[in-house]
Design a protein around this motif. Structure first.
Motif, short mmCIF file in Angstrom:
data_model
loop_
_atom_site.label_atom_id
_atom_site.label_comp_id
_atom_site.label_asym_id
_atom_site.label_seq_id
_atom_site.Cartn_x
_atom_site.Cartn_y
_atom_site.Cartn_z
N TRP A 116 19.24 17.60 16.25
CA TRP A 116 20.17 18.70 15.95
C TRP A 116 21.44 18.06 15.41
N HIS A 122 23.36 22.58 20.71
CA HIS A 122 22.45 23.73 20.62
C HIS A 122 22.00 24.07 22.05
N HIS A 131 20.95 15.52 20.07
CA HIS A 131 22.15 16.01 19.39
C HIS A 131 22.92 14.83 18.78
N PHE A 182 18.61 21.26 11.68
CA PHE A 182 17.65 20.35 12.30
C PHE A 182 17.13 19.33 11.28
#
Length: 245
Positions: A116, A122, A131, A182
């Protein structure tokens, strides 16, 4: 003796990986074996095509087991899904020939890694992706990915402890795609060493952040020195996607 092939999906977030660990049954293999042992009325051991790490997920894990009881494919599937936890599903059961082996007969495996790549976390995918706040340079990552293709000794990209087994693996394809925040890194090869995919992804992330030059990848592979690869990507972003036979 009947030999059953299982196609399994699982959310690995709360498990210690695929492989059974001594007295600790908080593994995917352990959970499935416990249910099958009840069904069969005898001790059952299953063979998985890939030993995914703690926290790693699977869209398609393949396993096989043998038992004396003559249960139909439908009976085995219904029993497993009735008694397994909700984060493990058996989506297909087939009777195979006696010599079918989920690990030895596997010809290739495909893993996908999800990142992400936005400044904010997220909330719904925090257990299912890594992340990375800083914007990644996808083109540089794609350039670096080409150096992994083909047959190499991947000692630098593994935490495998055994030095007796071959560290040579062949990567058939490595694709990087971006969609609505993504980034998906999809890697297919004839097999993977312990932590190999996560270390390759970690190195690609460093390239994407400008911390490592793509052109250094060949020398890192040739060095066979694990310290050269830097970070290892988090477990929760990794999925076993497909096993080819």
């Amino acid at each position: 003796m009947n030999n059953y092939k299982l196609t399994i999906q699982y959310d690995g977030a709360r498990y210690k990986g695929w492989q059974r660990l001594g007295n600790n049954d908080n593994t995917i293999q352990g959970k499935i074996e416990n249910v099958l042992t009840e069904l069969a009325g005898e001790k059952i051991e299953i063979i998985g095509s890939s030993r995914t790490d703690a926290g790693v997920h699977a869209y398609e894990q393949i396993a096989n087991f043998k038992m004396k009881k003559n249960s139909t494919e439908e009976e085995v599937m219904q029993y497993l899904n009735r008694y397994l936890p909700n984060d493990i599903s058996v989506v297909d059961v087939t009777l195979e020939h006696e010599r079918f082996h989920a690990r030895y007969n596997a010809k290739d495996k495909t893993y996908v890694y999800k990142i992400w790549n936005e400044q904010y976390p997220h909330p719904f995918m925090r257990k299912y992706s890594m992340h990375v706040e800083e914007k990644l340079d996808i083109e540089k990552m794609r350039q670096a990915s080409q150096y992994f293709l083909g047959k190499h000794d991947f000692t630098s990209f593994s935490n495998a402890k055994s030095k007796k087994k071959s560290m040579v693996r062949e990567i058939y394809s490595l694709e990087i795609n971006e969609n609505e925040g993504f980034i998906e890194i999809r890697i297919r090869g004839n097999g993977f060493l312990y932590n190999m995919v996560r270390k390759i992804v970690g190195t690609l992330i460093e390239v994407g952040l400008g911390e490592k030059d793509a052109a250094t990848i060949p020398s890192i592979i040739e060095s066979k020195e694990r310290i050269q690869t830097g970070r290892m990507a988090d477990a929760q972003g990794l999925y076993l996607e497909k096993v080819g036979f």
